[in-house]
Write an enzyme that holds these catalytic residues in place. Structure first.
Site, PDB file in Angstrom:
ATOM      1  N   HIS A 187       0.823  -1.206   0.000  1.00  0.00           N
ATOM      2  CA  HIS A 187       0.000   0.000   0.000  1.00  0.00           C
ATOM      3  C   HIS A 187       0.861   1.262   0.000  1.00  0.00           C
ATOM      4  O   HIS A 187       0.484   2.283  -0.575  1.00  0.00           O
ATOM      5  CB  HIS A 187      -0.945  -0.006   1.198  1.00  0.00           C
ATOM      6  CG  HIS A 187      -2.062  -0.985   1.050  1.00  0.00           C
ATOM      7  ND1 HIS A 187      -2.068  -2.197   1.689  1.00  0.00           N
ATOM      8  CD2 HIS A 187      -3.201  -0.940   0.316  1.00  0.00           C
ATOM      9  CE1 HIS A 187      -3.164  -2.862   1.356  1.00  0.00           C
ATOM     10  NE2 HIS A 187      -3.863  -2.127   0.536  1.00  0.00           N
ATOM     11  N   GLU A 433     -11.879  -9.748  -4.377  1.00  0.00           N
ATOM     12  CA  GLU A 433     -10.432  -9.785  -4.184  1.00  0.00           C
ATOM     13  C   GLU A 433      -9.971 -11.105  -3.570  1.00  0.00           C
ATOM     14  O   GLU A 433      -8.790 -11.291  -3.301  1.00  0.00           O
ATOM     15  CB  GLU A 433      -9.999  -8.615  -3.298  1.00  0.00           C
ATOM     16  CG  GLU A 433     -10.774  -8.501  -2.004  1.00  0.00           C
ATOM     17  CD  GLU A 433     -10.529  -7.187  -1.277  1.00  0.00           C
ATOM     18  OE1 GLU A 433      -9.498  -6.539  -1.541  1.00  0.00           O
ATOM     19  OE2 GLU A 433     -11.372  -6.812  -0.435  1.00  0.00           O
ATOM     20  N   ASP A 457      -5.015  -7.775  -4.167  1.00  0.00           N
ATOM     21  CA  ASP A 457      -5.226  -8.900  -3.250  1.00  0.00           C
ATOM     22  C   ASP A 457      -5.643 -10.159  -3.990  1.00  0.00           C
ATOM     23  O   ASP A 457      -5.294 -11.269  -3.574  1.00  0.00           O
ATOM     24  CB  ASP A 457      -6.274  -8.540  -2.196  1.00  0.00           C
ATOM     25  CG  ASP A 457      -5.653  -7.851  -0.989  1.00  0.00           C
ATOM     26  OD1 ASP A 457      -4.463  -8.103  -0.719  1.00  0.00           O
ATOM     27  OD2 ASP A 457      -6.342  -7.067  -0.317  1.00  0.00           O
ATOM     28  N   CYS A 504     -10.282  -1.794  -9.739  1.00  0.00           N
ATOM     29  CA  CYS A 504      -9.639  -0.699  -9.018  1.00  0.00           C
ATOM     30  C   CYS A 504      -8.236  -1.052  -8.550  1.00  0.00           C
ATOM     31  O   CYS A 504      -7.576  -0.242  -7.893  1.00  0.00           O
ATOM     32  CB  CYS A 504     -10.488  -0.267  -7.819  1.00  0.00           C
ATOM     33  SG  CYS A 504     -10.688  -1.547  -6.563  1.00  0.00           S
TER      34      CYS A 504
END
Length: 545
Positions: A187, A433, A457, A504
């Site tokens: 992240h 995910e 993920d 996304c």
């Protein structure tokens, strides 16, 4: 040109030149135990420094400021003789250094507070954790970091760039980041790309090779870092940096262009954001809306929870930034590498498969319900789509719907007129995910308005690769046949069931990958806003040929 360099993994593209700024200094080993008296003296000094830091924060806070009240509570705990005595007891009885004693005493106090029925006292557990980190830092002799501590151009050198720090870096001064640990899918790396700050991660024994203010040249295109480079190297990279910046300037003409697929279908280009400022920046860079608002960043780097009204105001502002576009907000997604002092999670053997995403929200339903209310209240200010992370089965979806409906009825009962009651609505969606969710997409589609595929993920879980572990980063394959097969299945399920499907994850921000998605009928792409122009140009060029 100098040929000596350190090699790592490029995680955010760019060229950077600057002076080293060591965040937190070198990773230090715990000192050896010498004597109880010596450890008591070290502890006394660390407590005194911590008290001074907190008093300064209180004096700088405005009267009535919530933060001032929080720091005053911290000061009370710090001055509580019981807490100090609990740390001293470990030093005295187990003959351990203060760093270990603080860890052990912290664990005891957190366990005690977390078990209390009164929610006020339960929340004090996060204060204990925060204070323990402060005391431990002062035991190590490290300075407290804040965005204001960086006041001149530099290249940040860290052992690990935490997401909470990555989201606060002042882009004006931080020209690049080098980290010992982490990978492209972390992240923190994603946030660097969003801020267009070059990054190279995964350089072994990094901090041992640097001193503050050393000259650095970093090539985040191929993952090379030069320490104290010669004049030829500096000149070459100055030229490359200028060319890189010129390319970014040339791409600006693509920001506001409409791009369609080869079948003449409109493609929606949305942005991944972490706050209001990101939304404003994304609009300038050509985003038509938001495809992923990572709301967990509202909870990070603070020991208090954001109130329902604070969240409502943030969501309202983001919706108003895109009056004509859709705004997809993801509910709280903590766990894994995203932690918050305000939301402590007990240490887990495998946090990426543990209490994270919707699982944590069910465990902390009070926090979840407050967010749902804030979202429902904000829904009248734009085209709001809300999605829920880490879904694995239909039962979870039905439970969420029940909670949403209950909170909606509470808001209805408080509404003053009928027009207000009609505003508590949003599109209901889920993140795909987890492979299990992808495999039952047809069944999940019966209960939702949209899917949003989180490829980061999904890749991690499909390939069984911890995306934070740089030692296996080469196995993290976004184009693995198994991952691509799952993507095709979800897109097809959405088409059959008239459910909107968007992507996304980072996959959508890579030009070739984005083209692959468009070719299969996925026309909603959300990415770091800095990538939009490049992806638009690539797809337009391919569609025109």
């Amino acid at each position: 040109m100098s040929t000596e360099f350190l090699s790592g993994q490029p995680v955010s593209s760019g060229i950077a030149l600057g002076k080293a700024f060591l965040l937190g200094g070198a990773k230090t080993e715990k000192p050896l135990f010498s004597s109880v008296e010596n450890e008591f003296a070290r502890l006394k000094q660390a407590f005194a420094i911590s008290q001074d830091e907190i008093k300064q924060k209180i004096s700088k806070a405005a009267a009535g400021d919530e933060k001032a009240a929080i720091f005053e509570a911290h000061l009370q705990i710090l001055e509580d003789p019981e807490w100090l005595d609990s740390i001293r007891a470990y030093v005295q009885n187990q003959k351990v250094v203060c760093e270990v004693a603080v860890e052990k005493a912290c664990a005891d106090w957190v366990q005690t507070f977390s078990a209390m029925e009164d929610p006020y006292f339960r929340e004090r557990a996060s204060d204990i954790r925060d204070l323990s980190l402060r005391v431990a830092r002062n035991l190590r002799g490290e300075k407290e970091w804040s965005p204001e501590s960086i006041s001149e151009e530099c290249i940040l050198v860290v052992h690990e760039l935490l997401p909470s720090v990555a989201g606060m870096l002042p882009k004006k001064f931080v020209k690049g980041v080098i980290s010992e640990v982490g990978g492209k899918a972390s992240h923190s790396a994603i946030l660097l790309r969003n801020s267009e700050i070059p990054g190279v991660f995964g350089i072994k024994n990094l901090l041992g090779n640097f001193k503050s203010q050393q000259n650095i040249v970093m090539d985040a295109e191929i993952g090379r870092v030069y320490v104290e480079p010669d004049s030829d190297t500096i000149e070459e990279f100055k030229k490359r940096s200028a060319l890189f910046e010129q390319e970014k300037t040339d791409l600006k003409v693509w920001r506001q262009k409409e791009v369609k697929s080869a079948k003449n279908e409109k493609i929606q280009f949305l942005a991944n954001i972490a706050g209001v400022e990101d939304a404003l920046s994304a609009a300038e860079k050509g985003a038509e809306g938001v495809g992923l608002f990572r709301t967990e960043f509202l909870y990070m780097d603070r020991t208090d929870l954001p109130s329902e009204n604070e969240q409502y105001q943030v969501y309202k502002k983001v919706l108003e930034t895109f009056p004509q576009g859709k705004v997809v907000i993801r509910t709280l997604d903590v766990g894994g590498d995203k932690t918050s002092p305000a939301l402590p999670i007990e240490a887990e053997l495998n946090p990426f498969m543990g209490l994270r995403g919707i699982r944590f929200c069910f465990a902390r339903e009070d926090v979840f319900r407050a967010q749902i209310r804030a979202l429902l209240r904000a829904s009248s200010f734009g085209n709001l789509w809300v999605m829920f992370p880490m879904i694995t089965n239909v039962a979870e979806v039905l439970k969420i719907k029940k909670i949403v409906e209950e909170e909606k009825q509470i808001l209805f009962s408080k509404a003053t007129d009928s027009s207000e009651k009609n505003n508590f609505e949003f599109k209901f969606g889920i993140m795909i995910e987890v492979p299990a969710a992808a495999l039952i997409a047809d069944e999940l589609a019966k209960h939702v308005d949209f899917f949003s595929i989180g490829t980061n993920d999904l890749t991690q879980y499909t390939c069984a690769v911890d995306r934070m572990n740089d030692s296996v980063s080469d196995l993290y394959e976004t184009e693995h046949p198994g991952v691509l097969k799952l993507l095709e299945m979800v897109i097809e399920s959405g088409r059959k069931n008239n459910v909107d499907v968007g992507v996304c994850g980072e996959f959508a921000g890579e030009p070739k990958s984005a083209q692959w998605l468009v070719d299969r009928g996925c026309l909603s792409l959300s990415m770091n806003a800095a990538r939009i122009a490049k992806v638009k140009k690539y797809i337009f060029t391919k569609s025109a040929t």
